[in-house]
Design a protein around this motif. Structure first.
Motif, short mmCIF file in Angstrom:
data_model
loop_
_atom_site.label_atom_id
_atom_site.label_comp_id
_atom_site.label_asym_id
_atom_site.label_seq_id
_atom_site.Cartn_x
_atom_site.Cartn_y
_atom_site.Cartn_z
N TYR A 1 30.58 -7.61 -59.18
CA TYR A 1 31.06 -7.45 -60.56
C TYR A 1 31.54 -8.78 -61.14
CZ TYR A 1 34.02 -5.70 -64.40
OH TYR A 1 34.61 -5.47 -65.62
N LEU A 2 32.38 -9.50 -60.38
CA LEU A 2 32.92 -10.77 -60.86
C LEU A 2 32.01 -11.95 -60.54
CD1 LEU A 2 36.76 -10.65 -60.09
CD2 LEU A 2 35.63 -10.38 -62.29
N GLY A 3 31.60 -12.04 -59.28
CA GLY A 3 30.83 -13.20 -58.83
C GLY A 3 29.45 -13.28 -59.44
N VAL A 4 28.89 -12.13 -59.82
CA VAL A 4 27.54 -12.13 -60.39
C VAL A 4 27.57 -11.77 -61.88
CG1 VAL A 4 25.23 -11.13 -60.24
CG2 VAL A 4 26.52 -11.58 -58.15
N ILE A 5 27.94 -10.53 -62.21
CA ILE A 5 27.84 -10.06 -63.61
C ILE A 5 28.76 -10.84 -64.54
CG2 ILE A 5 28.13 -8.08 -65.13
CD1 ILE A 5 27.44 -6.28 -62.73
N PHE A 6 30.07 -10.82 -64.26
CA PHE A 6 31.04 -11.49 -65.11
C PHE A 6 30.79 -13.00 -65.13
CE2 PHE A 6 35.11 -12.63 -66.88
CZ PHE A 6 35.54 -11.49 -67.54
N ASN A 7 30.44 -13.53 -63.98
CA ASN A 7 30.20 -14.96 -63.84
C ASN A 7 28.99 -15.41 -64.66
OD1 ASN A 7 30.83 -17.49 -62.82
ND2 ASN A 7 29.67 -17.21 -60.95
N ILE A 8 27.95 -14.62 -64.65
CA ILE A 8 26.74 -14.95 -65.41
C ILE A 8 27.04 -14.97 -66.91
CG2 ILE A 8 24.50 -14.02 -66.13
CD1 ILE A 8 24.07 -13.19 -63.20
N ILE A 9 27.84 -14.00 -67.38
CA ILE A 9 28.20 -13.97 -68.80
C ILE A 9 28.99 -15.23 -69.18
CG2 ILE A 9 29.54 -12.76 -70.56
CD1 ILE A 9 28.97 -10.16 -69.03
N THR A 10 29.95 -15.60 -68.31
CA THR A 10 30.76 -16.79 -68.57
C THR A 10 29.89 -18.04 -68.64
OG1 THR A 10 32.63 -15.80 -67.39
CG2 THR A 10 32.70 -18.17 -67.75
N MET A 11 29.03 -18.21 -67.64
CA MET A 11 28.17 -19.40 -67.61
C MET A 11 27.15 -19.40 -68.74
SD MET A 11 27.45 -20.27 -63.59
CE MET A 11 26.63 -18.72 -63.22
N ALA A 12 26.70 -18.21 -69.14
CA ALA A 12 25.74 -18.13 -70.25
C ALA A 12 26.36 -18.65 -71.53
CB ALA A 12 25.28 -16.69 -70.43
N GLY A 13 27.65 -18.35 -71.74
CA GLY A 13 28.35 -18.87 -72.92
C GLY A 13 28.42 -20.39 -72.91
N VAL A 14 28.66 -20.95 -71.73
CA VAL A 14 28.72 -22.41 -71.59
C VAL A 14 27.32 -23.01 -71.80
CG1 VAL A 14 29.27 -24.31 -70.02
CG2 VAL A 14 30.66 -22.24 -70.00
N CYS A 15 26.30 -22.33 -71.28
CA CYS A 15 24.92 -22.80 -71.47
C CYS A 15 24.54 -22.80 -72.95
CB CYS A 15 23.96 -21.91 -70.69
SG CYS A 15 24.00 -22.12 -68.90
N LEU A 16 24.96 -21.77 -73.67
CA LEU A 16 24.67 -21.70 -75.10
C LEU A 16 25.31 -22.87 -75.84
CD1 LEU A 16 23.64 -20.20 -77.64
CD2 LEU A 16 25.82 -18.96 -77.65
N ALA A 17 26.57 -23.15 -75.50
CA ALA A 17 27.27 -24.27 -76.15
C ALA A 17 26.58 -25.59 -75.83
CB ALA A 17 28.72 -24.31 -75.68
#
Length: 577
Positions: free
Chosen positions: A129-145
């Motif tokens: 939940y955290l290491g994959v799903i939540f983490n991917i969302i967080t990193m995706a936001g950074v990738c977008l920026a």
């Protein structure tokens, strides 16, 4: 715009240094999983503290602050400034407890705190939940920026940017483990701060801006300067101040501001030499994150209102931006186009450093969950240390790929911020109380995660519909999530059994030893309040010095010094142990 040879040289040198650090650190990181994920538990507070700050200095953070300033003025930042209370709670109540636990990841906590098969299930479930799903969302936001910055400053597409940056960051993250991340974080933080401050000074003195006094007197800027929200504006007061302070800071789980500590902050505390270093690292992080770093971004955000008064003016200047990449948060990168050769290279390097620092930490943290709390716990319980490191490196690559792909479905820094807050809404109080309230059990945590995620998913999908089922503000969505989730997990807690007494006794002996778990609670509360006030005073003092409000700057500076003295005395008398 075109970069000069000097700019490219600065960027290439930075990449080479990052790769060399990763290769150098790989010699020790490959020995075992403890070295790879916790750097041998021998890190000093200053290196860990800087790493925490560098990680939160993501590529999306300057854009987020700029967007908040452009929309709501300086006071718009209270939506994240209020999270200082969460951080100071970790400093004085939880940092030592985490280090005392001796675990490798914060998810191991579940099997020393809870009993039965559900404890193991919770550990594995939360790892994904955290290491994959939540983490991917967080990193995706950074990738977008990062993609938005690259589109404006480099003129390359989102796909190109992600391919180039992912290769570099994955190589040194997968090679060097946490030690490589910590060392590169230190270098990246120095570069980022130099670039941020220098760029701000240059931009303020542009002929179009005319210096600080002229900037502050601009009609489009003067109404945005108040550090506190307009208390006569009920909507603004509730959204920007009351909700963050009354609800958000204790009730939501957000990366870097987890109630009770957690995530990569816990990983840094667990890697500290001892409890003292864990505490000091977290204290330095909160000081630097909330008081030291925001003002250069705020000033650039204010200056952007002069050169780019609205989103349309940005879109006209940069027609290559796709509709998905347009928004107020792009203004920060747009302002960087006014920098001269050399300085532009340093600033672009600092933004690349910010991107890499956050992504590398998220990758190492996420892979540590997958390896220690899922693979080695459920898939291959007899895995060798070498196998764990290999799986960690493979996971690093896959997480980066997934985050890069998901970034194409996001649009703005504030949107990602709201989504992450919504997913964690209502879970915060549980993480604060689980160390002390014996009734909390695995079912409490599972209920909290599922309820908050389903509510967040509903609002996220609802917002993507042409005709939404419900139309409510992000603040109402947050409060709805907090209330329903909190009531839900508390009801589950009261209706289910607590962990067995032996597990609870073993946990209390490990964490609190023979002492009362509420030892020195009064002194810790005082330190929490004084520390919070002290850091806010530094924030206010800096702002007032910049605004030319000398008397206010002096008053807040004195209050900050008094706060430091009080906390020093409490520590000296061992009242915070």
């Amino acid at each position: 715009m075109k970069l000069t040879l000097l700019d490219y040289t600065i960027i290439v040198i930075f990449f080479i240094i990052s790769l060399l650090i990763g290769i150098r650190a790989s010699k020790s990181a490959g020995k075992n999983s403890s070295e790879f994920f916790l750097s041998g538990r021998n890190m000093p507070w200053w290196l860990l503290g800087v790493s925490m700050v560098a990680t939160t200095f993501a590529a999306d953070t300057p854009g987020l602050v700029t967007e908040l300033v452009r929309k709501n003025g300086v006071s718009g930042n209270w939506v994240w400034w209020a999270m200082l209370l969460t951080g100071m709670l970790t400093v004085f109540f939880y940092a030592k407890l985490w280090r005392k636990s001796g675990i490798s990841t914060d998810l191991e906590f579940y099997e020393i705190r809870y009993s039965g098969k559900t404890a193991g299930f919770l550990r594995g479930f939360r790892a994904i939940y955290l290491g994959v799903i939540f983490n991917i969302i967080t990193m995706a936001g950074v990738c977008l920026a990062g993609a938005k910055i690259a589109a404006i400053l480099l003129g390359i597409s989102q796909a190109e940017m992600l391919i180039y940056s992912s290769i570099i960051v994955v190589i040194y993250s997968s090679l060097g483990g946490l030690k490589g991340v910590l060392l590169t974080d230190f270098v990246q933080f120095i570069i980022a701060m130099i670039g941020s401050v220098w760029a701000t000074i240059y931009i303020v003195n542009l002929p179009e801006i005319g210096g600080m006094n002229t900037l502050l007197s601009q009609s489009s800027v003067a109404t945005k300067l108040d550090i506190l929200p307009d208390f006569s504006n009920t909507e603004s007061l509730i959204t920007l101040f009351i909700i963050p302070f009354a609800v958000q800071w204790w009730s939501t789980w957000y990366p870097g501001a987890e109630p009770g500590g957690g995530g990569y902050i816990a990983q840094r505390m667990l890697a500290a030499k001892d409890e003292k270093n864990a505490t000091w690292a977290t204290l330095f992080f909160n000081f630097a994150h909330y008081a030291l770093r925001p003002w250069p971004w705020i000033i650039v955000g204010l200056a952007s209102l002069v050169l780019f008064p609205d989103v349309e003016s940005i879109n006209q200047t940069f027609p290559n931006l796709t509709s998905e990449m347009q928004g107020e948060d792009v203004a920060y990168a747009a302002m960087m186009t006014y920098l001269p050769a050399g300085l532009l290279g340093i600033v672009l390097t600092s933004l690349i450093a910010a991107f890499m620092s956050t992504i590398s930490t998220q990758l190492n943290w996420g892979s540590s969950y997958v390896v220690n709390d899922f693979y080695a716990r459920f898939i291959n319980t007899n895995a060798s240390e070498k196998q764990k490191v290999i799986v960690g490196r493979i996971t690093t690559v896959l997480l980066m790929l997934a985050a890069a792909l998901f970034s194409f479905y996001l649009q703005s820094a504030k949107g990602v911020f709201d989504l992450l807050l919504q997913i964690g809404a209502g879970t915060g109080l549980l993480f604060i109380l689980r160390w002390f309230w014996y009734r909390i059990n695995p079912f409490s945590e599972i209920a909290a995660m599922l309820i908050s995620f389903l509510i967040a998913l509903f609002f996220f999908l609802n917002g993507k519909m042409d005709e939404p089922l419900v139309t409510v503000s992000s603040s109402v969505q947050l409060i709805t999530g907090v209330v329903i989730t909190t009531v839900g997990w508390i009801m589950v807690t009261l209706l289910t059994k607590s962990s067995d007494q032996e597990t609870l006794d073993n946990f209390n002996r490990l964490i609190f030893e023979s002492e009362n778990k509420f030892k020195n609670i009064g002194s810790k509360i005082i330190a929490f309040l004084v520390g919070t006030i002290g850091i806010y005073c530094v924030l206010f003092a800096t702002g007032n010095w910049i605004y030319g409000e000398t008397s206010k700057g002096i008053i807040f500076s004195i209050l900050a010094i008094v706060s430091i003295i009080i906390i020093q005395q409490l520590w000296k008398r061992k009242l915070l142990e």
